[in-house]
Write a protein that holds these residues in place. Structure first.
Motif, PDB file in Angstrom:
ATOM      1  N   ALA A 134       0.863  -1.186   0.000  1.00  0.00           N
ATOM      2  CA  ALA A 134       0.000   0.000   0.000  1.00  0.00           C
ATOM      3  C   ALA A 134       0.891   1.225   0.000  1.00  0.00           C
ATOM      4  CB  ALA A 134      -0.918   0.008   1.226  1.00  0.00           C
ATOM      5  N   VAL A 135       0.352   2.331  -0.490  1.00  0.00           N
ATOM      6  CA  VAL A 135       1.096   3.590  -0.550  1.00  0.00           C
ATOM      7  C   VAL A 135       0.373   4.623   0.295  1.00  0.00           C
ATOM      8  CG1 VAL A 135       1.880   5.471  -2.037  1.00  0.00           C
ATOM      9  CG2 VAL A 135       2.070   3.103  -2.812  1.00  0.00           C
ATOM     10  N   GLY A 136       1.147   5.319   1.155  1.00  0.00           N
ATOM     11  CA  GLY A 136       0.578   6.336   2.022  1.00  0.00           C
ATOM     12  C   GLY A 136       0.463   7.691   1.353  1.00  0.00           C
ATOM     13  N   PRO A 137      -0.157   8.660   2.049  1.00  0.00           N
ATOM     14  CA  PRO A 137      -0.361  10.001   1.476  1.00  0.00           C
ATOM     15  C   PRO A 137       0.938  10.700   1.093  1.00  0.00           C
ATOM     16  CG  PRO A 137      -1.740   9.684   3.416  1.00  0.00           C
ATOM     17  CD  PRO A 137      -0.808   8.512   3.357  1.00  0.00           C
ATOM     18  N   ASP A 138       2.044  10.372   1.779  1.00  0.00           N
ATOM     19  CA  ASP A 138       3.310  11.015   1.459  1.00  0.00           C
ATOM     20  C   ASP A 138       4.117  10.237   0.422  1.00  0.00           C
ATOM     21  OD1 ASP A 138       4.078   8.814   2.920  1.00  0.00           O
ATOM     22  OD2 ASP A 138       5.450   9.900   4.259  1.00  0.00           O
ATOM     23  N   GLY A 139       3.525   9.189  -0.127  1.00  0.00           N
ATOM     24  CA  GLY A 139       4.218   8.389  -1.133  1.00  0.00           C
ATOM     25  C   GLY A 139       5.040   7.251  -0.583  1.00  0.00           C
ATOM     26  N   SER A 140       5.093   7.115   0.734  1.00  0.00           N
ATOM     27  CA  SER A 140       5.846   6.003   1.316  1.00  0.00           C
ATOM     28  C   SER A 140       5.135   4.682   1.026  1.00  0.00           C
ATOM     29  CB  SER A 140       6.015   6.194   2.823  1.00  0.00           C
ATOM     30  OG  SER A 140       6.834   7.321   3.078  1.00  0.00           O
ATOM     31  N   LEU A 141       5.934   3.641   0.866  1.00  0.00           N
ATOM     32  CA  LEU A 141       5.427   2.325   0.507  1.00  0.00           C
ATOM     33  C   LEU A 141       5.438   1.420   1.730  1.00  0.00           C
ATOM     34  CD1 LEU A 141       4.704   0.088  -1.624  1.00  0.00           C
ATOM     35  CD2 LEU A 141       7.182  -0.201  -1.946  1.00  0.00           C
ATOM     36  N   TYR A 142       4.340   0.698   1.941  1.00  0.00           N
ATOM     37  CA  TYR A 142       4.226  -0.248   3.041  1.00  0.00           C
ATOM     38  C   TYR A 142       4.164  -1.656   2.455  1.00  0.00           C
ATOM     39  CZ  TYR A 142       3.193   3.922   5.724  1.00  0.00           C
ATOM     40  OH  TYR A 142       3.280   5.166   6.317  1.00  0.00           O
ATOM     41  N   ILE A 143       4.912  -2.585   3.055  1.00  0.00           N
ATOM     42  CA  ILE A 143       5.064  -3.927   2.502  1.00  0.00           C
ATOM     43  C   ILE A 143       4.871  -4.965   3.603  1.00  0.00           C
ATOM     44  CG2 ILE A 143       6.575  -5.509   1.237  1.00  0.00           C
ATOM     45  CD1 ILE A 143       8.230  -3.064   0.389  1.00  0.00           C
ATOM     46  N   CYS A 144       4.006  -5.940   3.322  1.00  0.00           N
ATOM     47  CA  CYS A 144       3.841  -7.096   4.208  1.00  0.00           C
ATOM     48  C   CYS A 144       4.820  -8.188   3.824  1.00  0.00           C
ATOM     49  CB  CYS A 144       2.430  -7.681   4.047  1.00  0.00           C
ATOM     50  SG  CYS A 144       1.267  -7.199   5.311  1.00  0.00           S
ATOM     51  N   GLY A 145       5.499  -8.739   4.797  1.00  0.00           N
ATOM     52  CA  GLY A 145       6.214  -9.985   4.620  1.00  0.00           C
ATOM     53  C   GLY A 145       5.462 -11.039   5.410  1.00  0.00           C
ATOM     54  N   LYS A 146       4.765 -11.937   4.713  1.00  0.00           N
ATOM     55  CA  LYS A 146       3.860 -12.844   5.413  1.00  0.00           C
ATOM     56  C   LYS A 146       4.566 -13.628   6.503  1.00  0.00           C
ATOM     57  CE  LYS A 146       0.759 -16.768   4.876  1.00  0.00           C
ATOM     58  NZ  LYS A 146       0.059 -17.687   3.954  1.00  0.00           N
ATOM     59  N   TRP A 147       5.616 -14.356   6.111  1.00  0.00           N
ATOM     60  CA  TRP A 147       6.285 -15.199   7.105  1.00  0.00           C
ATOM     61  C   TRP A 147       7.238 -14.400   7.976  1.00  0.00           C
ATOM     62  CZ3 TRP A 147       3.927 -19.538   7.893  1.00  0.00           C
ATOM     63  CH2 TRP A 147       3.203 -20.124   6.855  1.00  0.00           C
ATOM     64  N   ASP A 148       7.490 -13.150   7.599  1.00  0.00           N
ATOM     65  CA  ASP A 148       8.213 -12.246   8.502  1.00  0.00           C
ATOM     66  C   ASP A 148       7.312 -11.793   9.647  1.00  0.00           C
ATOM     67  OD1 ASP A 148      10.533 -12.106   6.878  1.00  0.00           O
ATOM     68  OD2 ASP A 148       9.578 -10.629   5.596  1.00  0.00           O
ATOM     69  N   SER A 149       5.986 -11.862   9.414  1.00  0.00           N
ATOM     70  CA  SER A 149       4.986 -11.405  10.386  1.00  0.00           C
ATOM     71  C   SER A 149       5.208  -9.955  10.794  1.00  0.00           C
ATOM     72  CB  SER A 149       4.953 -12.319  11.620  1.00  0.00           C
ATOM     73  OG  SER A 149       4.343 -13.544  11.288  1.00  0.00           O
ATOM     74  N   ASN A 150       5.480  -9.125   9.787  1.00  0.00           N
ATOM     75  CA  ASN A 150       5.603  -7.708  10.070  1.00  0.00           C
ATOM     76  C   ASN A 150       5.247  -6.898   8.832  1.00  0.00           C
ATOM     77  OD1 ASN A 150       8.012  -7.407   8.408  1.00  0.00           O
ATOM     78  ND2 ASN A 150       9.180  -8.314  10.082  1.00  0.00           N
ATOM     79  N   VAL A 151       5.132  -5.597   9.029  1.00  0.00           N
ATOM     80  CA  VAL A 151       4.939  -4.643   7.946  1.00  0.00           C
ATOM     81  C   VAL A 151       6.083  -3.651   8.006  1.00  0.00           C
ATOM     82  CG1 VAL A 151       3.442  -2.869   6.950  1.00  0.00           C
ATOM     83  CG2 VAL A 151       2.433  -4.873   8.074  1.00  0.00           C
ATOM     84  N   ARG A 152       6.721  -3.432   6.863  1.00  0.00           N
ATOM     85  CA  ARG A 152       7.819  -2.477   6.798  1.00  0.00           C
ATOM     86  C   ARG A 152       7.450  -1.288   5.917  1.00  0.00           C
ATOM     87  NH1 ARG A 152      12.943  -6.376   5.685  1.00  0.00           N
ATOM     88  NH2 ARG A 152      11.428  -8.052   5.406  1.00  0.00           N
ATOM     89  N   ARG A 153       8.136  -0.190   6.133  1.00  0.00           N
ATOM     90  CA  ARG A 153       7.857   1.067   5.431  1.00  0.00           C
ATOM     91  C   ARG A 153       9.094   1.509   4.666  1.00  0.00           C
ATOM     92  NH1 ARG A 153       8.914   6.449   6.680  1.00  0.00           N
ATOM     93  NH2 ARG A 153       7.383   7.989   5.873  1.00  0.00           N
ATOM     94  N   VAL A 154       8.859   1.874   3.399  1.00  0.00           N
ATOM     95  CA  VAL A 154       9.931   2.415   2.566  1.00  0.00           C
ATOM     96  C   VAL A 154       9.700   3.912   2.428  1.00  0.00           C
ATOM     97  CG1 VAL A 154      11.091   2.343   0.335  1.00  0.00           C
ATOM     98  CG2 VAL A 154      10.118   0.240   1.300  1.00  0.00           C
ATOM     99  N   ASP A 155      10.623   4.710   2.935  1.00  0.00           N
ATOM    100  CA  ASP A 155      10.482   6.159   2.922  1.00  0.00           C
ATOM    101  C   ASP A 155      10.507   6.682   1.494  1.00  0.00           C
ATOM    102  OD1 ASP A 155      11.865   9.046   3.023  1.00  0.00           O
ATOM    103  OD2 ASP A 155      10.806   8.692   4.917  1.00  0.00           O
ATOM    104  N   ALA A 156       9.538   7.522   1.152  1.00  0.00           N
ATOM    105  CA  ALA A 156       9.413   8.012  -0.217  1.00  0.00           C
ATOM    106  C   ALA A 156      10.586   8.885  -0.631  1.00  0.00           C
ATOM    107  CB  ALA A 156       8.104   8.791  -0.365  1.00  0.00           C
ATOM    108  N   LYS A 157      11.201   9.564   0.315  1.00  0.00           N
ATOM    109  CA  LYS A 157      12.288  10.487  -0.019  1.00  0.00           C
ATOM    110  C   LYS A 157      13.641   9.792  -0.061  1.00  0.00           C
ATOM    111  CE  LYS A 157       9.963  14.578   1.868  1.00  0.00           C
ATOM    112  NZ  LYS A 157      10.026  15.677   2.878  1.00  0.00           N
ATOM    113  N   THR A 158      13.895   8.939   0.909  1.00  0.00           N
ATOM    114  CA  THR A 158      15.237   8.350   1.020  1.00  0.00           C
ATOM    115  C   THR A 158      15.348   6.963   0.390  1.00  0.00           C
ATOM    116  OG1 THR A 158      14.795   7.277   3.157  1.00  0.00           O
ATOM    117  CG2 THR A 158      15.532   9.581   3.200  1.00  0.00           C
ATOM    118  N   GLY A 159      14.221   6.286   0.242  1.00  0.00           N
ATOM    119  CA  GLY A 159      14.273   4.916  -0.251  1.00  0.00           C
ATOM    120  C   GLY A 159      14.733   3.919   0.784  1.00  0.00           C
ATOM    121  N   ASP A 160      14.854   4.365   2.038  1.00  0.00           N
ATOM    122  CA  ASP A 160      15.281   3.468   3.113  1.00  0.00           C
ATOM    123  C   ASP A 160      14.077   2.743   3.706  1.00  0.00           C
ATOM    124  OD1 ASP A 160      17.903   4.127   2.790  1.00  0.00           O
ATOM    125  OD2 ASP A 160      17.945   5.611   4.412  1.00  0.00           O
ATOM    126  N   ILE A 161      14.355   1.569   4.260  1.00  0.00           N
ATOM    127  CA  ILE A 161      13.299   0.730   4.828  1.00  0.00           C
ATOM    128  C   ILE A 161      13.420   0.681   6.337  1.00  0.00           C
ATOM    129  CG2 ILE A 161      14.568  -1.472   4.726  1.00  0.00           C
ATOM    130  CD1 ILE A 161      11.897  -2.686   3.629  1.00  0.00           C
TER     131      ILE A 161
END
Length: 710
Positions: free
Chosen positions: A161-188
């Protein structure tokens, strides 16, 4: 069309498709054979696009209902970044979402097992059509929890999913977490859930880099999402406020992370694995494995249940939950019924809701279905209104896998993604269904096989009496269709496990059955991905292990087969002397258990790779062999599946290619088999004296090769 006569007219060394219409572009989507639709969104211009995880394509449906390729050509490969998406290849495309400018993002699943993909997220630019990778290293693992998203590892990349600021959210099913990719820096960075450990992956991949760890679980409501536990979350959605919604499917809840406070709460589900509570508050209703989610322009929430077999809606104004489609019974449903009266197969990914209340969802029947917002009637948007039993080359097939020849001369095959077993009448040139109603479920024993549910059957074997035995893979069961058309379980309790040797097979537990084969006396050999081959005695029904000790691995050559380690037996055959041969997809070998019970490797080194013709079989490398045929004289054909070839071991013990080439795909009918393109061949069987039949898995076809007289 008499296929026997047609095969007789073939020239030696040529190839011909004899069943399956295959994938087609430019026809009406409703009449197209597709694989398994997953994520679905509507583009800014109004066209629908959806991911086809088995077809390795992203499809576009235009305003007139026409179907067109948007990305991928059907070959499972992660390639083409920096170029046009229409020229790229995609591998297990799973979820879709749009960013702020209407460009399409898609995840490539990377699931474990035979469909292992690259675990990445890619983007197709709305203006240029260029595809690029935006997250994921391309490997499965636990490394890279901080820093550049392109260096991060995932374990089964699912929802995005993509947030209002353009950041990307990613599910890793077997990781059992959600991570965020910053829209400006590309860091997770970690956003919700906690870091999980998987030591086997850490041995195979990059070292674990997290600072803490947990198992999947449930806690943390009312507190920071970053301190909560999730249970195998799969899909995500964002509302107009920027709140992130998570399908926490292992916990049977939908949870929300507040955009302002970062607090996580449950908005649907009680944690009970059930489907009830319609007409009341969503927080008091039960939802059975919520696996797909969408939030419309009005902030209404739509949720698909993988085990409840329903499409449900939570009203944004009232918080009341209702069922839009599905009566709780899995099935392949006809068009034209009111939503709550219709059956749904598991809804595992992909919902799109238009502002007028019309909803599209990806149904595990292999179709994109549509709920009309005005009438409440359900129809098919893509994938066909039937599977087209009848003329063989017009039939819809979906990942045909193992096959066998019955005493009646018909070819029986597992139509895996259709959850059916079907038969090809070679005289009439027609396909009919033998077992399976299309319900993706376990059920129907002791009744008509045509009314039964099957769950991803991978293989079939026909005994001397014409009874059809089925590897009902995800149901962890061995089932049999008797001569009167009834079905029964002859092995397995329907729950994954590994026990029961020495007792009735019907009381034993299996894990993931991918291969079955018969001995002349009708004993059934069963290949289980837990690392065993077991035998069900035809006279007594007792099950015993004949190869593998249940510990996944590759060892034991020269010694007793029951003490050896094996991986996942994907095909089993016996020669004329009753030596047993099996393909091991995990360790890329073919092994033999002789009549004294000793095991040896006859093809492969244990490492994945590709070897040229003329290489000694014991020095050659295969890549995920998924099919096998052994002649009475001991000659062996093997499906070198990920190398898209079928190989023969000649009399000198060397590899010879009999079908397939350096290019993967679905092409070459009528020409030389060694110039043709195959797309992951699976099942192999000799028909008559000189025809080798091939299940070309990702082409949705069965093909025939004319060999020199054997």
């Amino acid at each position: 069309m008499n296929l026997v006569k047609k095969l007789a007219q073939m020239k030696p060394g040529t190839i011909l498709s004899i069943a399956g219409v295959g994938y087609r572009d430019g026809i009406q989507a409703k009449e197209a054979d597709i694989g398994w639709p997953m994520g679905v969104v509507r583009l800014p211009g109004g066209d629908l696009v959806f991911a086809d995880i088995r077809g390795h394509r992203i499809w576009r449906i235009d305003g007139d209902g026409g179907l067109h390729t948007y990305a991928g050509d059907g070959v499972p490969e992660d390639s083409g970044d920096g170029g046009p998406a229409i020229d790229s290849r995609v591998y297990t495309p799973h979820d879709l979402c749009l960013d702020q400018d209407g460009s399409l993002l898609f995840s490539q699943l990377g699931a474990r097992g035979p469909d292992l993909g690259p675990n990445v997220v890619r983007r197709i630019d709305r203006t240029t059509g260029i595809v690029t990778r935006v997250a994921g290293s391309g490997r499965m693992g636990r490394g890279g929890l901080e820093g550049p998203a392109l260096e991060a590892d995932f374990d089964t990349t699912t929802g995005i999913a993509v947030g209002p600021d353009g950041s990307l959210y990613i599910c890793g099913k077997w990781d059992s977490n959600v991570r965020r990719v910053d829209a400006k820096t590309g860091d997770i960075s970690m956003f919700a859930g906690q870091t999980t450990r998987h030591h086997e992956l850490e041995r195979e991949g990059r070292a674990f880099s997290g600072g803490n760890f947990s198992l999947a679980g449930y806690h943390g409501d009312g507190g920071p999402a970053s301190e909560a536990a999730l249970g195998f979350p799969e899909h995500l959605a964002m509302n107009s406020r920027g709140d992130l919604y998570i399908c926490d499917n292992g916990n049977h809840r939908v949870r929300k992370v507040d955009a302002v406070t970062g607090t996580i709460t449950t908005v649907l589900g009680t944690g009970a694995p059930a489907s009830n509570g319609d007409g009341g508050p969503a927080t008091e209703a039960a939802v059975n494995m919520p696996d797909a989610i969408c939030i419309d322009a009005h902030d209404n929430i739509y949720v698909g249940e993988a085990r409840g077999n329903r499409l449900r809606k939570v009203d944004a104004r009232t918080g009341i939950v209702t069922t839009l489609a599905g009566n709780g019974i899995a099935g392949y449903e006809i068009d034209g019924l009111p939503g709550p009266e219709s059956r749904c197969n598991p809804i595992e990914s992909g919902i799109w809701a238009d502002p007028d209340g019309t909803v599209f969802w990806s149904d595990s029947s292999g179709r994109l279905r549509r709920y009309d917002g005005e009438t409440g009637i359900v129809t098919t948007a893509a994938g066909g209104t039937s599977i087209h039993d009848g003329p063989s080359t017009e039939a819809f097939l979906a990942c045909p896998s193992g096959l066998d020849i019955g005493p009646d001369g018909q070819v029986y095959f597992a139509d895996m993604q259709h959850d059916r077993v079907r038969a090809l009448d070679m005289e009439a040139g027609t396909v009919r269904t033998v077992a399976g109603s299309g319900a993706r479920a376990l059920g129907g024993d002791n009744g008509p096989a045509l009314d039964a549910g099957l769950y991803s059957p991978h293989d079939v074997s026909v005994d001397s009496q014409g009874r059809v035995v089925i590897a009902d893979t995800h149901a962890a069961s061995v089932r049999r269709v008797d001569s009167d058309g009834t079905i029964q379980s002859i092995g397995g309790v329907g729950l994954a496990g590994d026990d029961g040797d020495g007792g009735p097979a019907i009381s034993a537990a299996f894990t993931r059955i991918e291969a079955v084969a018969h001995a002349p006396n009708n004993d059934v050999y069963v290949g289980d991905a837990v690392g065993r081959i077991r035998k069900i005695d035809a006279a007594t029904g007792i099950v015993t292990t004949i190869a593998g000790n249940g510990i996944h691995g590759y060892s034991g050559d020269g010694g007793p087969a029951t003490e050896a380690r094996i991986g996942s037996p994907s095909a089993i055959r016996l020669d004329g002397d009753q030596n047993l041969y099996f393909a091991d997809r995990d360790f890329h070998v073919v092994r033999r258990v002789d009549t004294s019970g000793n095991i040896s490797t006859i093809i492969g080194t244990g490492e994945a790779g590709v070897s040229s013709d003329g290489t000694l079989a014991t020095e050659a490398m295969l890549y995920k062999p998924l099919g096998l045929e052994v002649l009475s004289n001991g000659e062996v054909f093997v499906a070198d599946s990920r190398n898209n070839r079928v190989r023969l071991i000649d009399k000198n013990g060397r590899l010879v290619t009999v079908a397939g080439s350096d290019e993967a795909g679905d092409a070459g009918d009528g020409g030389l088999a060694t110039d043709a393109r195959l797309n992951e061949p699976h099942g192999l069987r000799i028909y008559g004296n000189d025809i080798l039949l091939i299940s070309d898995y990702y082409s949705n076809r069965i093909k025939a090769i004319k060999l020199a007289l054997l």
